[in-house]
Design a protein around this motif. Structure first.
Motif, PDB file in Angstrom:
ATOM      1  N   ARG A  89       0.777  -1.226   0.181  1.00 27.78           N
ATOM      2  CA  ARG A  89       0.081   0.088   0.148  1.00 27.78           C
ATOM      3  C   ARG A  89       0.925   1.459   0.148  1.00 27.78           C
ATOM      4  O   ARG A  89       2.103   1.223   0.316  1.00 27.78           O
ATOM      5  CB  ARG A  89      -0.947   0.032   1.264  1.00 27.78           C
ATOM      6  CG  ARG A  89      -1.916   0.969   1.094  1.00 27.78           C
ATOM      7  CD  ARG A  89      -3.032   0.657   1.968  1.00 27.78           C
ATOM      8  NE  ARG A  89      -2.780   1.299   3.402  1.00 27.78           N
ATOM      9  CZ  ARG A  89      -3.621   1.279   4.403  1.00 27.78           C
ATOM     10  NH1 ARG A  89      -4.890   0.787   4.406  1.00 27.78           N
ATOM     11  NH2 ARG A  89      -3.239   1.621   5.733  1.00 27.78           N
ATOM     12  N   ARG A  93       2.570  -0.007   5.024  1.00 23.23           N
ATOM     13  CA  ARG A  93       2.105  -0.962   6.366  1.00 23.23           C
ATOM     14  C   ARG A  93       1.414  -2.015   6.020  1.00 23.23           C
ATOM     15  O   ARG A  93       1.402  -2.990   6.572  1.00 23.23           O
ATOM     16  CB  ARG A  93       1.074  -0.011   7.225  1.00 23.23           C
ATOM     17  CG  ARG A  93       1.833   1.290   7.612  1.00 23.23           C
ATOM     18  CD  ARG A  93       0.998   2.081   8.809  1.00 23.23           C
ATOM     19  NE  ARG A  93       1.576   3.265   9.155  1.00 23.23           N
ATOM     20  CZ  ARG A  93       0.993   4.056  10.049  1.00 23.23           C
ATOM     21  NH1 ARG A  93      -0.295   3.995  10.233  1.00 23.23           N
ATOM     22  NH2 ARG A  93       1.729   5.193  10.211  1.00 23.23           N
ATOM     23  N   LEU A  94       0.460  -2.142   4.723  1.00 22.53           N
ATOM     24  CA  LEU A  94      -0.167  -3.218   4.361  1.00 22.53           C
ATOM     25  C   LEU A  94       0.381  -3.887   2.957  1.00 22.53           C
ATOM     26  O   LEU A  94       0.813  -3.152   2.198  1.00 22.53           O
ATOM     27  CB  LEU A  94      -1.758  -2.934   4.110  1.00 22.53           C
ATOM     28  CG  LEU A  94      -2.586  -2.596   5.381  1.00 22.53           C
ATOM     29  CD1 LEU A  94      -3.895  -1.826   5.145  1.00 22.53           C
ATOM     30  CD2 LEU A  94      -2.372  -3.478   6.563  1.00 22.53           C
ATOM     31  N   VAL A  96      -1.251  -6.647  -0.168  1.00 19.23           N
ATOM     32  CA  VAL A  96      -2.139  -7.331  -0.699  1.00 19.23           C
ATOM     33  C   VAL A  96      -1.383  -8.451  -1.702  1.00 19.23           C
ATOM     34  O   VAL A  96      -0.590  -7.992  -2.312  1.00 19.23           O
ATOM     35  CB  VAL A  96      -3.201  -6.378  -1.497  1.00 19.23           C
ATOM     36  CG1 VAL A  96      -2.524  -5.706  -2.596  1.00 19.23           C
ATOM     37  CG2 VAL A  96      -4.300  -7.341  -1.623  1.00 19.23           C
ATOM     38  N   LEU A 106      -5.027  -9.976   2.375  1.00 22.13           N
ATOM     39  CA  LEU A 106      -4.574  -8.476   2.920  1.00 22.13           C
ATOM     40  C   LEU A 106      -3.646  -8.844   4.283  1.00 22.13           C
ATOM     41  O   LEU A 106      -3.960  -9.691   5.258  1.00 22.13           O
ATOM     42  CB  LEU A 106      -5.613  -7.669   3.221  1.00 22.13           C
ATOM     43  CG  LEU A 106      -5.243  -6.261   3.529  1.00 22.13           C
ATOM     44  CD1 LEU A 106      -4.528  -5.627   2.104  1.00 22.13           C
ATOM     45  CD2 LEU A 106      -6.344  -5.516   4.247  1.00 22.13           C
ATOM     46  N   ASP A 108      -0.684  -7.510   7.341  1.00 20.66           N
ATOM     47  CA  ASP A 108      -0.148  -6.191   8.034  1.00 20.66           C
ATOM     48  C   ASP A 108       1.291  -6.565   8.036  1.00 20.66           C
ATOM     49  O   ASP A 108       1.711  -7.717   8.214  1.00 20.66           O
ATOM     50  CB  ASP A 108      -0.827  -6.243   9.223  1.00 20.66           C
ATOM     51  CG  ASP A 108      -0.337  -5.006   9.995  1.00 20.66           C
ATOM     52  OD1 ASP A 108       0.667  -4.465   9.537  1.00 20.66           O
ATOM     53  OD2 ASP A 108      -0.765  -4.419  10.992  1.00 20.66           O
ATOM     54  N   LEU A 115      -4.960 -10.247   7.452  1.00 18.99           N
ATOM     55  CA  LEU A 115      -6.058  -9.642   8.188  1.00 18.99           C
ATOM     56  C   LEU A 115      -7.336  -9.785   7.480  1.00 18.99           C
ATOM     57  O   LEU A 115      -8.342  -9.614   8.044  1.00 18.99           O
ATOM     58  CB  LEU A 115      -5.532  -7.893   7.969  1.00 18.99           C
ATOM     59  CG  LEU A 115      -4.510  -7.453   8.678  1.00 18.99           C
ATOM     60  CD1 LEU A 115      -4.074  -6.095   8.408  1.00 18.99           C
ATOM     61  CD2 LEU A 115      -4.543  -7.750  10.378  1.00 18.99           C
ATOM     62  N   ARG A 116      -7.362  -9.750   6.167  1.00 16.77           N
ATOM     63  CA  ARG A 116      -8.685 -10.008   5.352  1.00 16.77           C
ATOM     64  C   ARG A 116      -8.168 -10.851   4.384  1.00 16.77           C
ATOM     65  O   ARG A 116      -7.184 -11.500   3.594  1.00 16.77           O
ATOM     66  CB  ARG A 116      -9.129  -8.426   4.794  1.00 16.77           C
ATOM     67  CG  ARG A 116      -9.328  -7.414   5.594  1.00 16.77           C
ATOM     68  CD  ARG A 116     -10.678  -7.603   6.364  1.00 16.77           C
ATOM     69  NE  ARG A 116     -11.076  -6.308   6.958  1.00 16.77           N
ATOM     70  CZ  ARG A 116     -10.556  -6.114   8.364  1.00 16.77           C
ATOM     71  NH1 ARG A 116      -9.972  -6.908   9.118  1.00 16.77           N
ATOM     72  NH2 ARG A 116     -10.940  -4.877   8.727  1.00 16.77           N
ATOM     73  N   LYS A 134      -6.737   4.255  -0.692  1.00 17.31           N
ATOM     74  CA  LYS A 134      -6.050   3.421   0.290  1.00 17.31           C
ATOM     75  C   LYS A 134      -6.996   2.423   0.803  1.00 17.31           C
ATOM     76  O   LYS A 134      -6.835   1.621   1.436  1.00 17.31           O
ATOM     77  CB  LYS A 134      -5.158   3.856   1.227  1.00 17.31           C
ATOM     78  CG  LYS A 134      -4.405   4.955   0.900  1.00 17.31           C
ATOM     79  CD  LYS A 134      -3.430   5.538   1.949  1.00 17.31           C
ATOM     80  CE  LYS A 134      -2.437   6.561   1.708  1.00 17.31           C
ATOM     81  NZ  LYS A 134      -1.827   7.078   2.626  1.00 17.31           N
ATOM     82  N   ILE A 151     -11.999  -2.754   1.725  1.00 15.13           N
ATOM     83  CA  ILE A 151     -11.293  -3.153   2.668  1.00 15.13           C
ATOM     84  C   ILE A 151     -11.792  -3.437   4.136  1.00 15.13           C
ATOM     85  O   ILE A 151     -11.891  -4.243   4.841  1.00 15.13           O
ATOM     86  CB  ILE A 151      -9.781  -2.591   2.884  1.00 15.13           C
ATOM     87  CG1 ILE A 151      -9.089  -2.784   1.395  1.00 15.13           C
ATOM     88  CG2 ILE A 151      -8.728  -3.049   3.730  1.00 15.13           C
ATOM     89  CD1 ILE A 151      -7.604  -2.157   1.416  1.00 15.13           C
TER      90      ILE A 151
END
Length: 519
Positions: A89, A93-94, A96, A106, A108, A115-116, A134, A151
């Motif tokens: 991202r 921080r993220l 995908v 997704l 972290d 996370l997802r 974002k 998200i």
């Protein structure tokens, strides 16, 4: 002997690529660091925030590397099948990622578990990216669909089904959160707008599209597929600006430099080409050992990372500027000390005494001056001379041949000395600038040492190589003469046709003028 004239060393044009600012800039990298991955490196992506880590997608794992580390600082491996792509991202921080089972996950950066998880694609996902706000993710898969995900809610917002083949690449606009571009194996590149639920621009690339790149301003789009790299003007509805065909095999990846003034493309022909974004001409190129699948540049072009089909990750870091010595140097005399009195004008009563300038002869010139021809030839056959300044050796051989003593200088040599001569001839005989002189020298050597062939296996082997080179060079020159003869014949025929057409034109003009006068 006081009037000896030194041998004139013939200068030759420097062969090789032209040194430009781009050459100096892109060659200013250290020796590449090679990292072995578990499989073909399908995707490399740099974080846009310090410390500028980069994610490497290979096989069923995603490795996060520090900018200067050779070991991964973090690994994401919780995939059911092969992972194909991973993108940071904007804030770093993220992350995908898309995998072969159709899942989009997704992560972290500070954790390890997803996370997802976005479920909706039925086939492999090859393209993922974050939108400009974002909070949304765009994905393209082999089920011919492009999906937009939310998200926070982990839900699918939109699905586009306008492609008729695999969707293998895509990117989102850096300015508008509703615009994103995808490329497919149906030879099309489409720009979608989330507000209209359909594509707003569609262009025909002509080949299966492997990579797309949207300029930061959003005005230009670059697509790569087959051997072509094409640039489109999106502000004019997708008008084609230029089509580049500089690779010999399929172009697989695209990248833009930090300044936006250089475009990089990687291909299966194991080359990375650097283009100027103003003239779209190749200004530099890199060579690699295997076919290239992915390419990425770090902030300020400090690091270039290339992923290849053999699982090798090549990492080049820019050289640091040399630090100045902190030790104070000894003060030297000023410049005016050396030029003092240089411009002094002679007065009327002064007596001017000129000091003759003494000319220092080179060692080989001293030997030639004293008729030590064999020793002069030995001096210019030293490795330091034959490798760094081969034109000096060729000039001395030419001078000895002009004097008619080249055969005497080459005769009477032992195995070590004749091997040195043969090595020089083998190395430089095929160069056009040296060929006329060295072919004559090679023929003289063959004539001199032909009776003693068979006494030394080392010399015999070098003689066979030299003989083959001489015969090949003579064949090349014969073919060149034949080609020149054909070209002369063609030019003569064209000149004759032009003169005939001019004569006929003049005759027809005169005939028309006579008809006008009679009428």
């Amino acid at each position: 002997m006081a009037g000896y004239k030194p041998v004139a060393i013939q200068t030759y044009p420097v062969l090789g690529e032209k040194i430009t600012q781009d050459t100096l800039y892109w060659n200013n990298y250290k020796t590449p660091v090679q990292i072995k991955e578990f499989g073909a490196v399908s995707k490399v992506d740099f974080s846009s925030q310090p410390p500028y880590n980069y994610a490497v997608t290979a096989s069923s794992r995603i490795h996060i590397y520090g900018r200067y580390s050779q070991e991964p600082i973090k690994t994401f491996s919780r995939f059911k099948d092969t992972a194909y792509c991973a993108t940071f991202r904007q804030d770093g921080r993220l992350l995908v990622a898309g995998s072969e089972d159709g899942g989009v996950q997704l992560f972290d950066i500070s954790g390890r578990a997803p996370l997802r998880q976005f479920e909706g694609h039925t086939k492999a996902v090859h393209s993922v990216d974050f939108t400009a706000d974002k909070y949304h993710v765009v994905s393209g898969a082999d089920d011919y669909t492009v999906k937009l995900w939310d998200i926070p809610n982990s839900k699918e917002i939109l699905t586009f089904k306008e492609h008729s083949d695999y969707v293998r690449c895509g990117c989102a606009s850096k300015l508008n959160p509703d615009l994103f571009v995808t490329g497919s194996y149906d030879h099309t590149v489409k720009m979608f707008d989330a507000r209209t639920n359909q594509s707003v621009i569609s262009v025909e690339h002509g080949q299966p599209v492997e990579s797309v790149l949207l300029f930061p301003s959003g005005g230009l789009l670059v697509s790569a597929g087959g051997r072509y790299v094409k640039v489109w003007d999106m502000l004019k509805g997708g008008q084609l600006l230029v089509s580049l065909k500089n690779h010999h095999k399929t172009v697989t990846c695209l990248c833009l430099s930090s300044s936006g003034q250089r475009l990089l493309s990687g291909s299966l022909d194991r080359k990375v080409k650097v283009y100027s974004t103003t003239s779209y001409k190749v200004v530099h190129s890199f060579d690699y050992t295997a076919s290239i699948l992915s390419l990425a540049l770090a902030h300020e072009d400090e690091t270039i990372v290339v992923g290849m089909t053999n699982g090798i990750l090549s990492v080049k870091h820019r050289k640091s500027e040399a630090k100045k010595d902190s030790v104070p140097r000894r003060r030297r005399p000023a410049y005016r000390t050396f030029i003092k009195g240089k411009n002094y004008m002679k007065q009327q009563d002064d007596i001017l005494i000129n000091r003759p300038l003494k000319k220092h002869l080179e060692l080989y010139d001293r030997d030639l001056k004293n008729f030590r021809i064999s020793k002069a030839l030995d001096r210019v056959l030293e490795p330091t001379c034959t490798i760094k300044t081969p034109e000096v050796t060729v000039s001395i051989i030419k001078e000895l041949n002009r004097r008619g003593v080249l055969a005497n200088a080459l005769a009477g040599r032992d195995e070590k000395e004749i091997s040195r001569v043969l090595n020089f001839l083998i190395r430089n005989l095929s160069q056009p600038r040296f060929a006329p002189v060295l072919i004559n020298a090679a023929e003289i050597i063959i004539d001199i040492y032909l009776p003693v062939i068979g006494q030394s296996p080392v010399v015999d082997k070098k003689f066979l190589v030299l003989q083959g080179l001489v015969e090949k060079e003579i064949d090349y020159q014969r073919e060149l003469l034949e080609t020149l003869g054909m070209m002369d014949m063609l030019f003569a025929t064209m000149t004759r046709k032009e003169s005939t057409s001019v004569l006929q034109h003049n005759t027809s003009d005169g005939f028309l003028e006579n008809n006008k006068i009679e009428s």
